[in-house]
Motif scaffolding. Structure first.
Motif, PDB file in Angstrom:
ATOM      1  N   VAL A   9       0.823  -1.201   0.000  1.00 39.38           N
ATOM      2  CA  VAL A   9       0.000   0.000   0.000  1.00 39.38           C
ATOM      3  C   VAL A   9       0.859   1.252   0.000  1.00 39.38           C
ATOM      4  O   VAL A   9       0.555   2.240  -0.682  1.00 39.38           O
ATOM      5  CB  VAL A   9      -0.951  -0.005   1.215  1.00 39.38           C
ATOM      6  N   SER A  10       1.955   1.245   0.742  1.00 35.24           N
ATOM      7  CA  SER A  10       2.862   2.388   0.786  1.00 35.24           C
ATOM      8  C   SER A  10       4.299   1.905   0.655  1.00 35.24           C
ATOM      9  O   SER A  10       4.622   0.770   1.011  1.00 35.24           O
ATOM     10  CB  SER A  10       2.686   3.194   2.085  1.00 35.24           C
ATOM     11  N   GLN A  22       7.985   1.643   1.690  1.00 29.59           N
ATOM     12  CA  GLN A  22       8.815   1.750   2.888  1.00 29.59           C
ATOM     13  C   GLN A  22      10.130   1.026   2.651  1.00 29.59           C
ATOM     14  O   GLN A  22      10.348   0.433   1.588  1.00 29.59           O
ATOM     15  CB  GLN A  22       8.070   1.153   4.083  1.00 29.59           C
ATOM     16  N   ARG A  81       0.126  -3.989   7.916  1.00 26.55           N
ATOM     17  CA  ARG A  81       1.042  -3.762   6.782  1.00 26.55           C
ATOM     18  C   ARG A  81       0.353  -4.306   5.530  1.00 26.55           C
ATOM     19  O   ARG A  81       0.726  -5.357   4.995  1.00 26.55           O
ATOM     20  CB  ARG A  81       2.389  -4.447   7.020  1.00 26.55           C
ATOM     21  N   PRO A  92       1.236   3.267  -6.109  1.00 28.68           N
ATOM     22  CA  PRO A  92       1.112   3.236  -4.649  1.00 28.68           C
ATOM     23  C   PRO A  92       1.660   4.515  -4.031  1.00 28.68           C
ATOM     24  O   PRO A  92       2.517   5.196  -4.616  1.00 28.68           O
ATOM     25  CB  PRO A  92       1.950   2.023  -4.247  1.00 28.68           C
ATOM     26  N   HIS A  93       1.191   4.833  -2.840  1.00 29.38           N
ATOM     27  CA  HIS A  93       1.643   6.038  -2.146  1.00 29.38           C
ATOM     28  C   HIS A  93       3.155   5.983  -1.935  1.00 29.38           C
ATOM     29  O   HIS A  93       3.696   5.016  -1.386  1.00 29.38           O
ATOM     30  CB  HIS A  93       0.941   6.150  -0.795  1.00 29.38           C
ATOM     31  N   GLY A  94       3.852   7.021  -2.388  1.00 33.31           N
ATOM     32  CA  GLY A  94       5.290   7.118  -2.182  1.00 33.31           C
ATOM     33  C   GLY A  94       6.137   6.581  -3.317  1.00 33.31           C
ATOM     34  O   GLY A  94       7.362   6.737  -3.292  1.00 33.31           O
ATOM     35  N   THR A 131      10.454  -0.574  -5.542  1.00 33.92           N
ATOM     36  CA  THR A 131       9.641  -1.283  -4.565  1.00 33.92           C
ATOM     37  C   THR A 131       9.623  -2.753  -4.971  1.00 33.92           C
ATOM     38  O   THR A 131      10.510  -3.207  -5.704  1.00 33.92           O
ATOM     39  CB  THR A 131       8.212  -0.697  -4.474  1.00 33.92           C
TER      40      THR A 131
END
Length: 283
Positions: free
Chosen positions: A116-117, A119, A132, A244-246, A253
């Motif tokens: 979703v984001s 990291q 998560r 996705p966000h970011g 990713t």
């Protein structure tokens, strides 16, 4: 020659043209090449610019219901991005067409999974972890055949069936009236309960969210779009969704893929899946 035949020939020509050219050189990661406009057609020539990544698929044998016999061993992936959305083109071999629902019938299908984001690390590839979540874009051949024009009727699903009478088609009910709609809904319980797996559909895809096995559920809305077509060897499907966000151009990713073979009675957790695969968004 009808439009479907022309499209199939164009797709076959594209696949053949790419089979030996430099665009099919294997890649160590999924590279989303930049394009100002993302193609929605699996046979669009724009896909030739995208490097090919061959994702190995493994059995989903970690949680019940497990898949114990392998089927699809790999899926070829290409990706393009316009810095706002990302489109994946998935291609895999499947000798049978399973696109009509019914008792004991299973749909051919595929999915793309992203965190979703973005990291430093990613959740477990088995559909994420608690707090998560992952986003899943899911395509079904059942839905594609409906979008392509198959009627949502008993006669379309079972050509040899004969229907004597439907209460909602009674002569006393004016077609299109509130009473007629209420009666029709009474005999379509899935729709009456808001089950969005039932037809009719305008898109062959659905957006899902998950935080681990057994937690999958529909997203608040489906923002993805897609289209699937048959090739000489199997299926070719394009899935497009917002980034996705970011995730921005130049960033990395992970992405994962899944394939269901209807003839192998695969559905739900019974699937062939990949591990996380590195994904680079080109500038």
């Amino acid at each position: 020659m009808n439009h479907e035949r022309i499209a199939a020939l164009a797709l076959t020509a594209f696949v053949t043209a790419c089979s030996g050219g430099p665009a099919t050189a294997p890649s160590a990661e999924v590279i989303a090449a930049h394009r100002a406009q993302l193609p929605s057609d699996p046979g669009d020539a724009a896909w030739r610019d995208a490097p090919v990544y061959t994702a190995a698929l493994v059995l989903q044998d970690m949680v019940e219901p497990r898949l114990l016999e392998p089927s699809t061993d790999k899926v070829q992936v290409r990706a393009l991005s316009d810095a706002k959305s990302i489109a994946f083109r998935l291609e895999w071999a499947d000798p049978t067409v399973n696109d009509v629902p019914g008792l004991g019938r299973f749909s051919d299908a595929c999915a793309v999974q992203l965190p979703v984001s973005i990291q430093a690390d990613v959740p477990a590839p088995q559909m994420g972890e608690t707090q998560r979540p992952v986003e899943i874009t899911y395509w079904r051949a059942f839905w594609q055949s409906m979008v392509d024009g198959r009627e949502d009727t008993i006669k379309a699903l079972f050509p040899n069936a004969t229907v004597d009478h439907y209460p909602f088609e009674a002569a006393s009910l004016q077609p299109g009236s509130e009473a007629q709609r209420e009666m029709a809904q009474r005999y379509a319980p899935a729709r009456a309960l808001g089950n969005d797996m039932a037809g009719p559909r305008t898109q062959p895809v659905q957006d899902l969210l998950a935080e681990g096995p057994g937690t999958i559920h529909p997203a608040a809305e489906t923002r993805s779009v897609g289209r699937g077509m048959r090739s000489d060897q199997g299926w070719v499907v394009v899935l497009s969704r917002p980034l996705p966000h970011g995730l921005e151009p130049g960033a990395r990713t992970q992405v994962a893929f899944a394939v269901w073979q209807g003839a192998h009675q695969e559905a739900g957790a019974r699937k062939m899946r990949s591990v996380w695969v590195p994904l680079l968004l080109q500038k």
